[in-house]
Design a protein around this motif. Structure first.
Motif, PDB file in Angstrom:
ATOM      1  N   ARG A 125      13.284  -5.280  -2.725  1.00  0.00           N
ATOM      2  CA  ARG A 125      12.999  -4.025  -2.012  1.00  0.00           C
ATOM      3  C   ARG A 125      11.521  -3.665  -2.080  1.00  0.00           C
ATOM      4  O   ARG A 125      10.933  -3.615  -3.141  1.00  0.00           O
ATOM      5  CB  ARG A 125      13.803  -2.869  -2.631  1.00  0.00           C
ATOM      6  N   ARG A 126      10.916  -3.452  -0.934  1.00  0.00           N
ATOM      7  CA  ARG A 126       9.541  -2.967  -0.848  1.00  0.00           C
ATOM      8  C   ARG A 126       9.490  -1.899   0.239  1.00  0.00           C
ATOM      9  O   ARG A 126      10.354  -1.850   1.100  1.00  0.00           O
ATOM     10  CB  ARG A 126       8.577  -4.117  -0.459  1.00  0.00           C
ATOM     11  N   SER A 127       8.481  -1.061   0.200  1.00  0.00           N
ATOM     12  CA  SER A 127       8.320  -0.075   1.271  1.00  0.00           C
ATOM     13  C   SER A 127       7.837  -0.784   2.525  1.00  0.00           C
ATOM     14  O   SER A 127       6.775  -1.411   2.527  1.00  0.00           O
ATOM     15  CB  SER A 127       7.291   0.985   0.864  1.00  0.00           C
ATOM     16  N   ARG A 166       6.710  -0.346   6.405  1.00  0.00           N
ATOM     17  CA  ARG A 166       6.177   0.715   7.266  1.00  0.00           C
ATOM     18  C   ARG A 166       5.880   0.238   8.682  1.00  0.00           C
ATOM     19  O   ARG A 166       5.316   0.979   9.483  1.00  0.00           O
ATOM     20  CB  ARG A 166       4.902   1.304   6.634  1.00  0.00           C
ATOM     21  N   TRP A 177      10.739   5.328   1.584  1.00  0.00           N
ATOM     22  CA  TRP A 177      11.083   6.671   1.091  1.00  0.00           C
ATOM     23  C   TRP A 177       9.921   7.593   1.397  1.00  0.00           C
ATOM     24  O   TRP A 177       8.784   7.328   0.982  1.00  0.00           O
ATOM     25  CB  TRP A 177      11.323   6.560  -0.411  1.00  0.00           C
ATOM     26  N   GLY A 197       8.532  11.339   0.803  1.00  0.00           N
ATOM     27  CA  GLY A 197       8.769  12.504  -0.054  1.00  0.00           C
ATOM     28  C   GLY A 197       8.803  13.795   0.751  1.00  0.00           C
ATOM     29  O   GLY A 197       7.970  14.015   1.631  1.00  0.00           O
TER      30      GLY A 197
END
Ligand code: FMN
Length: 167
Positions: free
Chosen positions: A8-10, A12, A113, A115
């Motif tokens: 899992r990585r962000s 974009r 994710w 915020g």
């Protein structure tokens, strides 16, 4: 499962490809399997798929430009009537959010994710834009889409963050 955690990585950057409804349902099911204080499961999920809503969220969120490319987003919210200990509510929502990221990863869907809590302005703007009732607190927003970028496996070992027995 640990493979998934490290994978899992962000993400974009997303492809212009629709996420099937079944995949979204599977992701929501995973969110609802998260642990929650007193097993209250005081969470709600707003699934956003309309292009104009995603585009507007990209304008509201200061670090959410990738929502313009995302095929969907899930707003994770907590119900403070159902779980009045708000600290627990935020943690429950965070656990659900992490499950969303992991399940998306397992389906080869990219995610990041974004915020919301505790940023008052974002909470207020997103809450009013998506018609959240007063008792529903927006905690996090997850952008979702098929990845248009690849990232290396997470390599997070931090020896200085580990303390055995006493600090
Ligand atoms: C509470 C929280 C808020 C975050 N907010 C944002 C955000 O607003 N925009 C964004 O692009 N990434 C956001 N991220 C993702 C982090 O930047 C990312 O997890 C971190 O840089 C590590 O990278 P990785 O997820 O690829 O391991 C957030 C992550 C967390 C846990």
């Amino acid at each position: 499962m640990s493979k998934l955690i490290f994978k899992r990585r962000s993400i974009r950057r997303f492809k212009d490809e629709v996420i099937p409804d079944e995949a979204i349902s599977q992701i929501l099911k995973a969110a609802m399997a998260a642990p929650s204080a007193n097993n209250l499961k005081a969470w709600h999920f707003v699934v956003i798929t309309k292009r104009e809503l995603l585009d507007h969220l990209a304008l509201i969120h200061p670090y959410g430009k990738m929502l313009q490319q995302a095929n969907a987003a899930i707003l994770v919210c907590g119900d403070n009537q159902k779980q009045p200990v708000t600290g627990y509510l935020y943690m429950d929502c965070a656990a659900a959010t992490q499950n969303i990221l992991l399940e998306a990863t397992s389906l080869e869907i990219g995610s990041v994710w974004l915020g919301i809590y505790p940023r008052e302005l974002r909470m207020q703007q997103i809450g009013s834009f998506l018609n959240l009732p007063e008792t529903i607190i927006p905690v996090s927003l997850v952008a979702l889409g098929y990845p248009a970028e690849r990232k290396p496996i997470n390599n997070p070992w931090q020896a200085d963050a580990i303390h055995y027995n006493k600090w």
